[in-house]
Design a protein around this motif. Structure first.
Motif: not given
Length: 903
Positions: A163-170, A189-192, A199-204
Motif C-alpha cells: 500500500q502507499s503511505d497515504a493508504e497505510k495512514r488511512a 519499524l518503518r515509522d521509527n 509521515e508515521m502510519a501507526q497512531r499508537g
C-alpha cells in the motif's frame, strides 16, 4: 480409583469452569437487552454508538458499557450479515475484552466473535487492531465484518503489503484496523525510520486481537522481523564454497537433528583446509583457525547447513529463479522473507539460482516484543491450552477454553503405528479408498510438500480423484478448502493451521453462489442462491449419512497443537466426524524423539508386514515425545527473548527519543546540551580532573576544538593565564561554541536552522543505530563462547550491550556537534553551479530525478565545510553520482559506501 485432584475437580469444577460460570452473568445481562435493541431503527443503532462513545470519553469504564455495546453489536451483525451470535460467542468476546486468549474450536465463528470486543474498545477512540496471518484473510474479514462496523457507524481499515503511505495512514486511522502480523511489525519499524511525525502510519498501540494467536505469538516468535539494506556482493565466494560441499563425506561432519545443527569434525576441518587452499579460496600458509579466516569459515558453515539441514520442497521451493521459504507451521510460502547471515545465499548457490546480495540490518524487532507494546492484548485460536504456560509467562495472557455451541460428536481414534513408511502409506491409501467408496469426504494432512505430492502420485495410480493444497497451490487455497466437505471429496493438505476457511459439509454455499454469478452475471441472485442452498442441503445430508468429514493425518507434528488444529477441522458445530493418525518408525518425530523403548516393544512383538500396533499407551508415549520438543522450543524462545530484551530496552529508548525530536518545534536546546557534553568530554580527556596545569595536553585540546567545534580559539593562551582551571576552560568553550552557533542561526534564519538541526540529528541517530545493531549482532553470535570460561553469556551480553549503547550515544553527540559546527549557507554562485551540474547529469542519464525539488533561491541551504558545493544532507539529488569507493561528497573523508551511501 480417582486421585485427589480428580475428586476435587468433580466437586469444585476446574478453574476454567469457574471462569466460564462467573462470566455467564454478563451474557444474561446482554440477552436481557436484546428486545430493546431489536426495536431500534438502523439510524438509532448508530446513535447508540455515539452515545456510548460520549460516555467512554467522559470516563465511564468499558466494563460498565459492555452489556449495551455487545447487545448493539449483536443486533447490527444480525441485520448486516444475518448472523445472530450464540451465547458462547458472546462469552468468547467477553474473555477477549478482559485480555485473555479464547480457545474456541474450529467452526465456532471466531471471526464474528472478534467484532464484539473490537467495537467496545474502539469506543475509546484510540483504535483497535485485529491481526490475522495472511493478506487474503485480512481483506476477507475486513470486507465481511466491515458491514457490521458500518451498521454501527464505525469505519474499518485494511493494512496489507504494497500500500502507499497515504493508504497505510488511512488504514490505521480507522476505528478498527485489520492487518497481518508481519505488516504491523514492519510498519512499526518503518515509522521509527521516518523523518517527520506526520509521515508515521501507526497512531499508537491500544488493543490488539490476534487471530491464530498460537501461530503468531509462538510459532513465529523465534524469527525476528528485519528491515535490511544491501551490503557488498559476495556471490562468487558462495558459488566457490558450494562446489566443495557435495564432495564432503559423512566422517567430515556431525549432524544433530534435535538441535537442527551441523558442524565439521577435526578430519573435516583438515580436509576442508586442503581443498580451500587448492581452490584458491584460503591463502597459502593461512589456517582456518586464524582470525583472518573468520569470513571463509562462516561461509563454509552456512554452505554445509544449506546442504545438510535445508531440503527443497520441505523448507523451501524454487520458483521464478528464486528460493522461496515455506512456513513449517502453515505450509504457506513466505514471499519476501529471507534467511539471515548468508544462509539464504548459500541455498541459492546450492540450487543454482541468482544469488541476491547479503543484507545489513537497518531495524529489527521480534513479534514477542512488538505485541508487548500494546496496552491490552487478546487472542483467539482453536488450540492454546498446550502452550498456556508460555502465553502466561511471556505475554501475561490467560487461556480460557470456551464451551462449544453444540457437543462435539467427532470420534478420535488411537494412533496406528507401522514399522516402515511404505507399510504406512499402503494402509493410508487403502483407508482413503474405503472412505471414498461410501462417499465420506477425506482430508489428508501431511507435513511437507514433498510428502503431499508423493501421496498424490499414489492416489493417481489408484485412480482416486483428489485435490492437493500446499504452497504451490497457494492461490486456490480458499476454493480447495471450500470443496473439501463435498460428498466423496479427497483433499491432501500440508498443515491446516490458520487456513481461515471452514470446511462445510456438502460444500460452501457462499463460494458456489459467487462462482455461479461470475459464470452467468445476468442470472437472478435470489434464484441462484435458493437453487444452490437446496443442492448443498441435499449433499450435506448424504455426507452426514456417510459419517461426516474424515481427517487422516500421515504423521505426528513436533507440536501437539498443530495436530489438534488438523483434528479440529472435523466435527464443527456438532457435526459427526472422525480422525486418525497413521505413523511409522521412519517418521521424523518417531526417529528423533520417540523413545527407544517403543521401538524395542514393536520389534519384540514380531509384527507381520502391513500390521499396525494400536494402543492408548502408544498415544501417551508420543505425547510425551511431543511435550519434550515443545519444552525445548519454549526454552529456545525464552532465551531468544532474554537476549532481545536487552536490545528492546535500547530500541525503545532510541525510538522514544526520535519521536520527541520529531515532535519538538525547537531542538536548539537538545543540540546545545549535546555540544556542552562534547566540550565536557574534550576537557576531561585533555585536561584530566585532579591534575596540574603542567600535566595538561593543551596542544591536543586546541587541535580537538578545531576538529570538533570548528573553532580557532586561543586555547593555549587561556591555559597559561593565572588561576585558569578546568572549569574556566570549560565555561569559555561553552561560551565560544554557543556564540559560534548563534552566528549560524542569524545567517540561516531561526526556522531554517532549527529544521537543519532536526534533520542532522535524525539522520545521525538512524546511522548510529544501524551500526549499533550490526555490532550487537556480531556480539550475539560470539557471546555463547563465554560459557566455556564459566561466565553467563546473557549477563556478559547485557553488560557489553550497555557499554556499546553508551559509546553509541557518545559517538552520536560528537558527530552531530561536528556536523552542525561545519554547516554554512552557500552562495548563489555555488547554488547555480549545483543546479547546472544536476541538469547535465539528468540529460546524460536520460532519467528524471525523483528527489525533492531544489528550494527557492532566497533560502540559505546547509552544507558542510569541505563538502562539495551545494551538498545538502537531506536531499540526495545534491549528492552527485559518486562510485561506492569514491570519497563521500559530504567532505567527511570516508568512502561513500561507508558514509551517505549506506543510508
Amino acid at each position: 480409583m480417582l486421585g485427589l485432584g480428580a475428586i476435587a475437580k468433580k466437586v469444585f469444577g476446574t478453574p476454567n469452569d469457574r471462569k466460564v460460570k462467573a462470566t455467564l452473568k454478563a451474557v444474561e445481562a446482554i440477552n436481557a437487552l436484546e428486545a430493546e435493541f431489536e426495536a431500534l431503527t438502523d439510524a438509532q443503532i448508530m446513535d447508540r454508538t455515539e452515545a456510548l462513545k460520549a460516555r467512554a470519553q467522559k470516563g465511564e469504564s468499558l466494563d460498565d458499557l459492555l452489556p449495551e455495546a455487545f447487545a448493539n453489536c449483536r443486533e447490527a451483525a444480525r441485520r448486516a450479515l444475518g448472523l445472530r451470535a450464540f451465547d458462547v460467542q458472546l462469552l468468547g468476546g467477553i474473555f477477549l475484552h478482559q485480555g485473555n486468549i479464547a480457545e474456541m474450536k474450529t467452526g465456532e465463528g471466531k471471526t464474528l466473535v472478534a467484532t464484539f470486543p473490537a467495537y467496545l474498545n474502539a469506543l475509546s477512540g484510540k483504535g483497535v487492531h485485529i491481526v490475522t496471518v495472511n493478506d487474503y484473510l485480512v481483506r476477507r474479514d475486513a470486507e465481511w465484518m466491515g458491514k457490521v462496523f458500518a451498521a454501527l457507524g464505525m469505519d474499518t481499515g485494511v493494512v496489507v503489503p504494497g500500500q502507499s503511505d497515504a493508504e497505510k495512514r488511512a488504514g490505521y486511522a480507522a476505528d478498527v484496523t485489520y492487518a497481518t502480523n508481519n505488516e504491523l511489525g514492519f510498519d512499526y519499524l518503518r515509522d521509527n525510520m521516518r523523518a517527520s511525525r506526520k509521515e508515521m502510519a501507526q497512531r499508537g498501540h491500544n488493543f490488539a486481537i490476534v487471530d491464530e494467536v498460537d501461530s503468531i505469538l509462538i510459532d513465529e516468535a523465534r524469527t525476528p522481523l528485519i528491515i535490511s539494506g544491501p551490503s557488498e556482493d559476495r556471490s562468487d565466494l558462495y558459488t566457490q564454497v558450494d562446489r566443495l560441499i557435495p564432495e564432503i563425506e559423512d566422517e567430515h561432519f556431525t549432524r544433530d537433528e534435535k538441535a537442527r545443527s551441523v558442524t565439521f569434525t577435526d578430519e573435516g576441518n583438515e580436509w576442508l583446509e586442503e581443498r580451500l587452499v587448492a581452490a584458491g579460496i584460503l591463502p597459502e600458509g593461512q589456517s582456518l583457525y586464524d582470525p583472518e579466516s573468520t569470513t571463509i569459515v562462516h561461509h563454509v558453515n552456512q554452505g554445509l547447513r544449506a546442504h545438510k539441514l535445508f531440503h527443497k520442497d520441505q523448507n523451501y521451493i524454487v520458483r521464478n529463479d528464486e528460493v522461496v521459504l515455506i512456513d513449517e507451521f502453515t505450509g504457506r510460502m513466505m514471499a519476501g522473507r529471507r534467511l539471515s547471515d548468508g544462509l539464504h545465499q548459500a541455498i541459492e548457490a546450492k540450487e543454482g539460482v541468482s544469488i541476491q546480495p547479503e543484507n545489513v540490518t537497518l531495524a529489527s524487532v521480534t513479534f514477542q516484543n512488538y505485541f508487548r507494546l500494546y496496552s491490552k492484548l487478546a487472542g483467539m485460536t482453536g488450540t492454546a491450552a498446550t502452550e498456556a504456560e508460555e502465553f502466561g509467562s511471556i505475554y501475561g495472557l490467560g487461556v480460557v477454553e470456551v464451551p462449544t455451541n453444540r457437543p462435539i460428536a467427532r470420534q478420535d481414534e488411537h494412533d496406528q503405528v507401522y514399522r516402515t513408511a511404505a507399510e504406512k502409506y499402503g494402509a493410508i491409501v487403502a483407508e482413503i479408498r474405503k472412505a471414498h467408496e461410501k462417499g465420506q469426504p477425506v482430508l489428508v494432512g501431511t507435513t511437507s510438500i514433498e510428502k503431499s505430492e508423493m501421496l498424490s502420485q499414489m492416489l493417481t495410480q489408484e485412480k482416486l480423484e483428489h485435490n492437493v493444497l500446499n504452497a504451490r497451490q497457494h492461490e486456490q487455497e480458499a476454493q480447495i478448502v471450500a470443496d473439501a466437505g463435498k460428498f466423496g471429496a479427497i483433499t491432501i493438505a500440508t498443515n491446516m493451521a490458520g487456513r481461515g476457511t471452514d470446511i462445510q459439509l456438502g460444500g460452501n454455499v457462499e463460494m458456489r453462489v459467487l462462482q455461479a454469478l461470475d459464470a452467468t452475471p445476468d442470472a437472478d441472485p435470489e434464484e441462484v442462491r435458493a437453487r444452490i442452498e437446496a443442492e448443498v442441503a441435499e449433499e450435506r445430508a448424504k455426507v452426514l449419512e456417510a459419517g461426516g468429514l474424515f481427517v487422516l493425518a500421515t504423521e505426528r507434528h513436533e507440536s501437539r497443537r498443530i495436530d489438534n488444529q488438523l483434528r479440529g477441522r472435523s466435527g464443527r458445530q456438532g457435526d459427526p466426524g472422525r480422525s486418525a493418525f497413521f505413523l511409522s518408525l521412519d517418521d521424523d518425530l518417531m526417529r528423533i524423539f520417540g523413545s527407544e523403548r517403543l521401538e524395542k516393544v514393536l520389534s519384540g512383538l514380531g509384527m507381520k508386514e502391513g500390521e499396525a500396533i494400536v494402543h492408548p499407551w502408544v498415544n501417551k508415549s508420543l505425547e510425551r515425545a511431543q511435550a519434550k520438543v515443545e519444552g525445548r522450543n519454549f526454552d529456545i524462545r525464552k532465551q531468544l527473548l532474554k537476549f532481545d530484551d536487552v536490545m528492546n530496552d535500547q530500541r525503545k529508548a532510541v525510538f522514544e527519543q526520535r519521536l520527541e525530536i520529531m515532535e519538538a518545534e525547537d531542538i536548539g536546546e537538545i543540540a546545545q546540551d549535546m555540544r556542552h557534553q562534547v566540550v565536557d568530554d574534550l576537557v576531561d580527556e585533555y585536561l584530566p580532573p585532579k591534575t596540574y596545569a603542567d600535566q595538561w595536553d593543551v596542544q591536543g585540546l586546541y587541535a580537538a576544538v578545531i576538529e570538533t567545534l570548528n573553532l580557532d580559539e586561543p586555547v593555549i593562551a587561556w591555559a597559561e593565564e593565572e588561576g585558569v582551571d578546568q572549569e574556566v576552560m570549560r565555561e569559555r568553550l561553552y561560551e565560544a561554541s554557543d556564540k559560534h552557533m548563534a552566528e549560524k542561526v542569524e545567517a540561516f534564519g531561526e526556522p531554517q536552522m532549527r529544521q537543519v538541526e532536526k534533520q542532522f540529528l535524525l539522520s545521525t541517530i538512524d546511522a548510529k543505530w544501524r551500526e549499533h545493531l550490526l555490532t550487537l549482532e556480531h556480539l550475539r553470535s560470539v557471546i555463547g563462547f563465554r560459557g566455556y570460561a564459566q561466565r553467563d553469556p546473557l549477563n556478559e551480553y547485557k553488560t557489553e550491550g550497555f557499554q556499546l549503547f553508551e559509546s553509541m550515544l557518545d559517538s552520536l553527540r560528537l558527530e552531530v556537534t561536528k556536523k552542525l559546527a561545519r554547516i554554512r549557507p552557500i552562495s548563489q554562485e555555488e547554488r547555480q553551479a549545483v543546479l547546472d551540474q544536476l541538469a547535465t547529469q539528468q540529460a546524460a542519464q536520460q532519467k528524471t530525478v525523483n528527489a525533492a525539488a531544489p528550494q527557492p533561491v532566497d533560502q540559505p541551504v546547509a552544507a558542510a565545510d569541505g563538502a562539495e558545493p551545494g551538498f545538502r544532507e537531506d536531499d540526495p539529488s545534491t549528492w552527485g553520482n559518486p562510485g561506492r569507493n569514491d570519497p563521500c561528497p559530504c567532505g567527511s573523508g570516508r568512502k561513500f559506501k561507508h558514509c551517505h551511501g549506506a543510508y
